[in-house]
Enzyme design. Structure first.
Site, PDB file in Angstrom:
ATOM      1  N   GLU A 105       0.840  -1.199   0.000  1.00 58.65           N
ATOM      2  CA  GLU A 105       0.000   0.000   0.000  1.00 58.65           C
ATOM      3  C   GLU A 105       0.873   1.247   0.000  1.00 58.65           C
ATOM      4  O   GLU A 105       0.411   2.343   0.256  1.00 58.65           O
ATOM      5  CB  GLU A 105      -0.973  -0.012   1.170  1.00 58.65           C
ATOM      6  CG  GLU A 105      -0.333  -0.189   2.520  1.00 58.65           C
ATOM      7  CD  GLU A 105      -1.389  -0.277   3.621  1.00 58.65           C
ATOM      8  OE1 GLU A 105      -1.892  -1.382   3.832  1.00 58.65           O
ATOM      9  OE2 GLU A 105      -1.698   0.751   4.230  1.00 58.65           O
TER      10      GLU A 105
ATOM     11  N   CYS B  45      -3.127  -4.769   3.899  1.00 59.07           N
ATOM     12  CA  CYS B  45      -2.021  -5.618   4.356  1.00 59.07           C
ATOM     13  C   CYS B  45      -2.042  -7.027   3.774  1.00 59.07           C
ATOM     14  O   CYS B  45      -1.231  -7.859   4.178  1.00 59.07           O
ATOM     15  CB  CYS B  45      -2.014  -5.685   5.880  1.00 59.07           C
ATOM     16  SG  CYS B  45      -1.754  -4.085   6.656  1.00 59.07           S
TER      17      CYS B  45
ATOM     18  N   HIS C 134      -1.834 -12.290  10.663  1.00 56.37           N
ATOM     19  CA  HIS C 134      -1.418 -10.906  10.415  1.00 56.37           C
ATOM     20  C   HIS C 134      -1.187 -10.173  11.742  1.00 56.37           C
ATOM     21  O   HIS C 134      -1.906 -10.409  12.712  1.00 56.37           O
ATOM     22  CB  HIS C 134      -2.466 -10.176   9.564  1.00 56.37           C
ATOM     23  CG  HIS C 134      -2.165  -8.716   9.416  1.00 56.37           C
ATOM     24  ND1 HIS C 134      -0.975  -8.265   8.895  1.00 56.37           N
ATOM     25  CD2 HIS C 134      -2.875  -7.603   9.745  1.00 56.37           C
ATOM     26  CE1 HIS C 134      -0.970  -6.944   8.910  1.00 56.37           C
ATOM     27  NE2 HIS C 134      -2.102  -6.509   9.422  1.00 56.37           N
TER      28      HIS C 134
END
Lengths: 134, 341
Positions: free
Chosen positions: B80, B112, B233
């Site tokens: 990103e 992400c 994550h």
């Protein structure tokens, strides 16, 4: 720098592609189309040669008053590096405390942002050097 | 069935402690640190960006796997924080590993999880026999507005995975769980992302990771205790530990791949760096569950079995690379991030 010149030099700037004389075997960086020693005998016999990226600092200087395109990035070190293949390169030394840089220091090439044509222009990438940990 | 043929990672050398950031904003550093379970984060050098991090990770992957880069038929870079709004990072990587010109390349963006989306595309291309090898990269130099809660964690780093037919770990299956959940965003032309504060928790991170993990485990007939390792994550250190507990995993299954406490949230690099760390120590037969999360929102889950080839693989020792660090103060951090205009 200009986009066309950068684009032409991408193999050298990204991957350290130089030239090897097919007659005497000497390695040149940046690439040469003729070997200055073998002259016309080397015509058509200069082969692409990729440097391994490892070398030794021969000399260096710390830039504290940089040219406009490097403003905001000082202080930084520029070194003359003797590559293991025998040719010499100049390049920035990064990821290193400036006080730790010394003649004889072993370095390896890494991939970094070199400069950019302002906020709207192209970004130019290429080789710099970092300390080679044994 | 597609396999992981190789992997490589890169984390910049500079670090800033969470306590140093908290000092600037008049917060209690120890309580911020323990609240997030993040102690320090990686900081890119002044000349590092998503392209340079991607190239370093990609070169490590090619070097370790000993494949001919010319045989890579696809490169996808998920991030990103691509350096250009229009102009692919993936072509820079392709040229820098000498994979050009016979390949397809593209940049992905899904907060992400853009890197793991690239992995799924590589798996599809390999399994459909369209390419021999595909490379997926997740990398970021994460942006955070000065003083924003994200500033304590937004970090830099990335990992590259080479996907092929035979390798060091088989990817048994992958599934995704995706909804339209606006928990985090960055508008066109804006330098910093915005977020929904606590809204990023239950309906976003936890719902998507739990759903994707459960769906995949049910599909492959596994339960949490069957796995040797799990990677989730890591927007901070607390969330992956909490989601692991919700799914029935124990701390020992996730701690090997939990990097956020020592390098922060590397956004697109987060799950892939965690998986790379697990592969650094995994043994043949080990089973791994990896689940990414991207705001917006979605999760990609992977069920992986390590095979005998891992024994001969030249592992990178990512944790050792992370130990090579230099701390900077907040002023230097702002200079390195290019915040002084």
């Amino acid at each position: 720098m200009g986009v066309p010149r950068y684009w032409r030099e991408i193999p050298s700037r990204y991957n350290l592609i130089g030239k090897k004389c097919g007659v005497c075997g000497k390695i040149y960086f940046p690439p040469r189309s003729i070997c200055p020693t073998c002259r016309r005998k080397s015509a058509g016999k200069m082969e692409d040669y990729k440097l391994d990226g490892k070398g030794t600092v021969e000399s260096f200087t710390i830039i504290r008053v940089p040219p406009p395109e490097f403003e905001g990035k000082s202080p930084y070190a520029i070194a003359l590096i003797k590559m293991d293949e025998g040719c010499y390169l100049t390049g920035q030394i990064v990821d290193c405390n400036l006080d730790d840089i010394h003649i004889g220091m072993r370095v390896e090439a890494c991939f970094r942002r070199i400069q950019e044509d302002g906020k709207r222009g192209a970004i130019y990438y290429g080789y710099k050097f970092r300390s080679l940990k044994s | 069935m597609a396999s992981i043929v190789g992997y490589g990672a890169y984390v910049p050398r500079y670090r800033i402690k969470v306590e140093e950031i908290a000092r600037i904003w008049g917060r209690d550093g120890k309580s911020v640190s323990s609240g997030l379970y993040v102690f320090e984060k990686s900081v890119p050098a002044i000349d590092e960006d998503t392209a340079t991090i991607s190239v370093e990770a990609a070169r490590n992957a090619v070097r370790s796997s000993k494949i001919d880069a010319k045989k890579i038929g696809a490169i996808y870079v998920g991030s990103e924080s691509h350096p250009y709004a229009v102009k692919p990072t993936a072509t820079i990587v392709a040229e820098a590993i000498e994979a050009t010109p016979e390949l397809t390349a593209a940049d992905y963006e899904f907060a992400c999880k853009a890197g793991t989306a690239g992995m799924q595309n590589c798996i599809a291309l390999v399994e459909s026999k369209r390419i021999t090898y595909g490379m997926a990269i997740g990398a970021d130099v994460a942006q955070a507005a000065p003083g924003d809660a994200l500033e304590y964690t937004a970090a830099a780093g990335g990992a590259a995975f080479i996907i092929g037919n035979e390798g060091i770990a088989e990817i048994n299956d992958t599934i995704s769980f995706t909804t339209d959940t606006p928990d985090f965003w960055r508008r066109e032309g804006e330098p910093y992302p915005g977020h929904g504060e606590r809204f990023t928790g239950a309906p976003a991170y936890f719902r998507h990771i739990v759903s994707a993990a459960k769906m995949l485990m049910e599909k492959v007939g596994m339960k949490a205790s069957d796995y040797d390792y799990a990677v989730f994550h890591q927007p901070n250190g607390k969330f992956p530990m909490r989601v692991a507990k919700m799914l029935g995993f124990e701390k020992k299954q996730i701690e090997e791949g939990l990097l956020c406490p020592i390098i922060g949230n590397t956004y697109s690099g987060s799950t892939m760096l965690g998986l790379a760390c697990v592969l650094d120590v995994a043994k043949p037969g080990d089973r791994i569950l990896a689940v990414s999360y991207g705001s917006g929102a979605g999760s990609d889950a992977f069920d992986i079995t390590v095979n005998d080839a891992i024994e001969d693989y030249e592992r990178q020792n990512i944790r050792k690379m992370i130990e090579n660090k230099e701390y900077v103060d907040y002023g230097t951090y702002m200079k390195l991030r290019g915040e002084f205009k």
